[in-house]
Design an enzyme around this catalytic site. Structure first.
Site, PDB file in Angstrom:
ATOM      1  N   THR A  27       0.896  10.779   3.587  1.00  0.00           N
ATOM      2  CA  THR A  27       0.344  12.050   3.092  1.00  0.00           C
ATOM      3  C   THR A  27      -0.968  12.389   3.803  1.00  0.00           C
ATOM      4  O   THR A  27      -1.687  13.293   3.366  1.00  0.00           O
ATOM      5  CB  THR A  27       0.116  12.035   1.555  1.00  0.00           C
ATOM      6  OG1 THR A  27      -0.995  11.190   1.249  1.00  0.00           O
ATOM      7  CG2 THR A  27       1.344  11.571   0.806  1.00  0.00           C
TER       8      THR A  27
ATOM      9  N   ASP B 104       0.880  -1.150   0.000  1.00  0.00           N
ATOM     10  CA  ASP B 104       0.000   0.000   0.000  1.00  0.00           C
ATOM     11  C   ASP B 104       0.935   1.222   0.000  1.00  0.00           C
ATOM     12  O   ASP B 104       2.100   1.103   0.372  1.00  0.00           O
ATOM     13  CB  ASP B 104      -0.846  -0.054   1.284  1.00  0.00           C
ATOM     14  CG  ASP B 104      -1.699   1.174   1.475  1.00  0.00           C
ATOM     15  OD1 ASP B 104      -2.363   1.589   0.517  1.00  0.00           O
ATOM     16  OD2 ASP B 104      -1.698   1.726   2.601  1.00  0.00           O
ATOM     17  N   LEU B 105       0.443   2.377  -0.436  1.00  0.00           N
ATOM     18  CA  LEU B 105       1.327   3.547  -0.507  1.00  0.00           C
ATOM     19  C   LEU B 105       1.239   4.405   0.756  1.00  0.00           C
ATOM     20  O   LEU B 105       2.193   4.538   1.510  1.00  0.00           O
ATOM     21  CB  LEU B 105       0.978   4.380  -1.760  1.00  0.00           C
ATOM     22  CG  LEU B 105       1.787   5.661  -1.955  1.00  0.00           C
ATOM     23  CD1 LEU B 105       3.278   5.366  -2.093  1.00  0.00           C
ATOM     24  CD2 LEU B 105       1.295   6.400  -3.224  1.00  0.00           C
ATOM     25  N   ASP B 106       0.031   4.967   0.963  1.00  0.00           N
ATOM     26  CA  ASP B 106      -0.121   5.943   2.041  1.00  0.00           C
ATOM     27  C   ASP B 106      -0.173   5.249   3.396  1.00  0.00           C
ATOM     28  O   ASP B 106      -1.016   4.384   3.611  1.00  0.00           O
ATOM     29  CB  ASP B 106      -1.398   6.757   1.805  1.00  0.00           C
ATOM     30  CG  ASP B 106      -1.238   8.177   2.261  1.00  0.00           C
ATOM     31  OD1 ASP B 106      -0.092   8.590   2.512  1.00  0.00           O
ATOM     32  OD2 ASP B 106      -2.252   8.878   2.370  1.00  0.00           O
TER      33      ASP B 106
ATOM     34  N   LYS C 159     -11.057  -1.244  -1.380  1.00  0.00           N
ATOM     35  CA  LYS C 159     -10.734  -2.188  -0.300  1.00  0.00           C
ATOM     36  C   LYS C 159     -11.872  -2.112   0.716  1.00  0.00           C
ATOM     37  O   LYS C 159     -12.383  -1.010   0.947  1.00  0.00           O
ATOM     38  CB  LYS C 159      -9.414  -1.788   0.378  1.00  0.00           C
ATOM     39  CG  LYS C 159      -8.218  -1.739  -0.571  1.00  0.00           C
ATOM     40  CD  LYS C 159      -7.022  -1.048   0.108  1.00  0.00           C
ATOM     41  CE  LYS C 159      -5.904  -0.777  -0.884  1.00  0.00           C
ATOM     42  NZ  LYS C 159      -4.770  -0.008  -0.340  1.00  0.00           N
TER      43      LYS C 159
ATOM     44  N   GLU D 130       0.056  -3.265   4.652  1.00  0.00           N
ATOM     45  CA  GLU D 130      -1.091  -2.347   4.748  1.00  0.00           C
ATOM     46  C   GLU D 130      -1.198  -1.665   6.104  1.00  0.00           C
ATOM     47  O   GLU D 130      -0.947  -2.288   7.122  1.00  0.00           O
ATOM     48  CB  GLU D 130      -2.387  -3.145   4.543  1.00  0.00           C
ATOM     49  CG  GLU D 130      -3.047  -2.962   3.217  1.00  0.00           C
ATOM     50  CD  GLU D 130      -3.656  -1.591   2.969  1.00  0.00           C
ATOM     51  OE1 GLU D 130      -3.790  -0.795   3.916  1.00  0.00           O
ATOM     52  OE2 GLU D 130      -4.003  -1.312   1.820  1.00  0.00           O
ATOM     53  N   ASP D 131      -1.641  -0.393   6.095  1.00  0.00           N
ATOM     54  CA  ASP D 131      -1.852   0.314   7.362  1.00  0.00           C
ATOM     55  C   ASP D 131      -3.335   0.427   7.711  1.00  0.00           C
ATOM     56  O   ASP D 131      -3.667   0.866   8.813  1.00  0.00           O
ATOM     57  CB  ASP D 131      -1.248   1.717   7.316  1.00  0.00           C
ATOM     58  CG  ASP D 131      -2.003   2.634   6.381  1.00  0.00           C
ATOM     59  OD1 ASP D 131      -2.326   2.201   5.260  1.00  0.00           O
ATOM     60  OD2 ASP D 131      -2.291   3.787   6.772  1.00  0.00           O
TER      61      ASP D 131
ATOM     62  N   LYS E 133      -8.407   7.368   6.177  1.00  0.00           N
ATOM     63  CA  LYS E 133      -7.202   6.660   5.735  1.00  0.00           C
ATOM     64  C   LYS E 133      -7.570   5.404   4.943  1.00  0.00           C
ATOM     65  O   LYS E 133      -8.354   4.589   5.427  1.00  0.00           O
ATOM     66  CB  LYS E 133      -6.312   6.307   6.927  1.00  0.00           C
ATOM     67  CG  LYS E 133      -5.629   7.534   7.513  1.00  0.00           C
ATOM     68  CD  LYS E 133      -4.634   7.160   8.591  1.00  0.00           C
ATOM     69  CE  LYS E 133      -3.907   8.399   9.090  1.00  0.00           C
ATOM     70  NZ  LYS E 133      -2.995   8.094  10.196  1.00  0.00           N
TER      71      LYS E 133
ATOM     72  N   SER F 289      -2.519   0.652  -4.300  1.00  0.00           N
ATOM     73  CA  SER F 289      -3.016   1.823  -3.572  1.00  0.00           C
ATOM     74  C   SER F 289      -4.369   2.287  -4.091  1.00  0.00           C
ATOM     75  O   SER F 289      -4.669   2.146  -5.270  1.00  0.00           O
ATOM     76  CB  SER F 289      -1.993   2.953  -3.726  1.00  0.00           C
ATOM     77  OG  SER F 289      -2.544   4.193  -3.360  1.00  0.00           O
ATOM     78  N   ALA F 290      -5.159   2.881  -3.182  1.00  0.00           N
ATOM     79  CA  ALA F 290      -6.455   3.447  -3.575  1.00  0.00           C
ATOM     80  C   ALA F 290      -6.293   4.814  -4.236  1.00  0.00           C
ATOM     81  O   ALA F 290      -7.217   5.329  -4.850  1.00  0.00           O
ATOM     82  CB  ALA F 290      -7.333   3.603  -2.337  1.00  0.00           C
TER      83      ALA F 290
HETATM   84  P1  B16 Z   1      -6.647  10.165  -3.920  1.00  0.00           P
HETATM   85  P2  B16 Z   1      -3.609   4.314   0.065  1.00  0.00           P
HETATM   86  C1  B16 Z   1      -5.401   6.308   0.030  1.00  0.00           C
HETATM   87  O1  B16 Z   1      -4.125   5.841  -0.252  1.00  0.00           O
HETATM   88  C2  B16 Z   1      -5.366   7.278   1.210  1.00  0.00           C
HETATM   89  O2  B16 Z   1      -4.987   6.602   2.397  1.00  0.00           O
HETATM   90  C3  B16 Z   1      -6.736   7.891   1.418  1.00  0.00           C
HETATM   91  O3  B16 Z   1      -6.708   8.807   2.492  1.00  0.00           O
HETATM   92  C4  B16 Z   1      -7.170   8.593   0.123  1.00  0.00           C
HETATM   93  O4  B16 Z   1      -8.479   9.145   0.265  1.00  0.00           O
HETATM   94  C5  B16 Z   1      -7.136   7.588  -1.032  1.00  0.00           C
HETATM   95  O5  B16 Z   1      -5.839   7.028  -1.141  1.00  0.00           O
HETATM   96  C6  B16 Z   1      -7.507   8.224  -2.354  1.00  0.00           C
HETATM   97  O6  B16 Z   1      -6.519   9.162  -2.680  1.00  0.00           O
HETATM   98  O7  B16 Z   1      -7.625  11.237  -3.572  1.00  0.00           O
HETATM   99  O8  B16 Z   1      -5.224  10.667  -4.080  1.00  0.00           O
HETATM  100  O9  B16 Z   1      -7.082   9.351  -5.115  1.00  0.00           O
HETATM  101  O10 B16 Z   1      -3.497   4.215   1.556  1.00  0.00           O
HETATM  102  O11 B16 Z   1      -4.603   3.339  -0.529  1.00  0.00           O
HETATM  103  O12 B16 Z   1      -2.272   4.285  -0.628  1.00  0.00           O
HETATM  104 MG    MG Z   2      -2.800   3.188   3.390  1.00  0.00          MG
END
Ligand code: B16
Ligand code: MG
Length: 216
Positions: A18, A10-12, A146, A170-171, A46, A115-116
């Site tokens: 971020t 996962d990224l964030d 997810k 994953e976090d 998150k 990542s989402a």
């Molecule tokens: P965006 P991850 C997620 O990243 C974030 O944790 C979440 O806070 C955010 O709303 C989502 O990506 C969508 O991000 O607006 O940049 O498309 O944890 O899945 O890497």
């Molecule tokens: Mg994450």
């Protein structure tokens, strides 16, 4: 014990954090709409997709909007978020992330991002780690959020590795669930009290080793 052949990250919250930028942008949007959001509320965003996050923010403010208005609000929030991530630098990579990615590559394991976020390419480029990933699957390539396993299954498929030989880092609780729903092992990054379903929980990738990977 499973033979791990690929690691999906996962990224964030795993590679970078971020959340503070998301928080600032959602807060600015809420303020423009006449209410405020707290850091505690931000915790619930998150790992959640952009549109689902917007729905939650509007719900907290007791505000109703049409689909067209929601599109505009999400775009507005994203513009502010992108302004902030465009200023990210390599020192925002979380401790141990680069080192563990390199250790995986040196050991002949495949690596993918799962990542989402629809902004993952910008983040990877700004912090200079795009080249560590064989495959990048993000919010632009999947439609089911997810805990649906789509993002990780697509990663495994593009890597050409069966799901049972993949481990996900994953976090978010929903991310750990997504990994399990896809038949993969899940290493939780965060607190064992929160990520109760994970096969192993560590505080960060600086605590991960290839030995721990083999023991999963
Ligand atoms: P965006 P991850 C997620 O990243 C974030 O944790 C979440 O806070 C955010 O709303 C989502 O990506 C969508 O991000 O607006 O940049 O498309 O944890 O899945 O890497
Ligand atoms: Mg994450």
């Amino acid at each position: 014990m499973t033979t791990i052949k690929a690691c999906i990250f996962d990224l964030d919250g795993v590679i970078v954090d971020t959340a503070v930028y998301h928080y600032k942008a959602w807060k600015r949007l809420a303020n423009e709409l006449g209410f405020d959001i707290t850091e505690e509320q931000n915790e619930n965003l998150k790992g959640v997709s952009r549109m689902r996050s917007l729905d939650l923010v509007l719900q907290w403010g007791g505000v109703t909007k049409t689909d067209a208005e929601k599109e505009e609000l999400a775009t507005r929030k994203n513009t502010w978020y992108v302004e902030m991530i465009n200023k990210m630098t390599p020192d925002e990579i979380l401790p141990g992330a680069k080192e563990f990615l390199q250790a995986c590559i040196d050991a002949g394991l495949k690596t993918a991002l799962g990542s989402a976020s629809k902004n993952s390419a910008t983040i990877l480029e700004k912090v200079g780690i795009a080249h560590f990933f064989n495959v990048v699957i993000d919010g632009n390539k999947v439609s089911k959020p997810k805990p649906d396993p789509e993002v990780f299954l697509k990663g495994a498929e593009e890597l050409g590795i069966p799901a049972e030989n993949c481990v996900v880092f994953e976090d978010a609780i929903a991310g750990v669930e997504a990994a399990h729903n896809g038949g993969m092992k899940a290493v939780g990054i965060g607190s064992p009290q929160v990520l109760t379903e994970a096969d192993l929980v560590i505080s960060g990738l600086d605590k991960m080793t290839l030995v721990k990977l083999k023991e999963l």
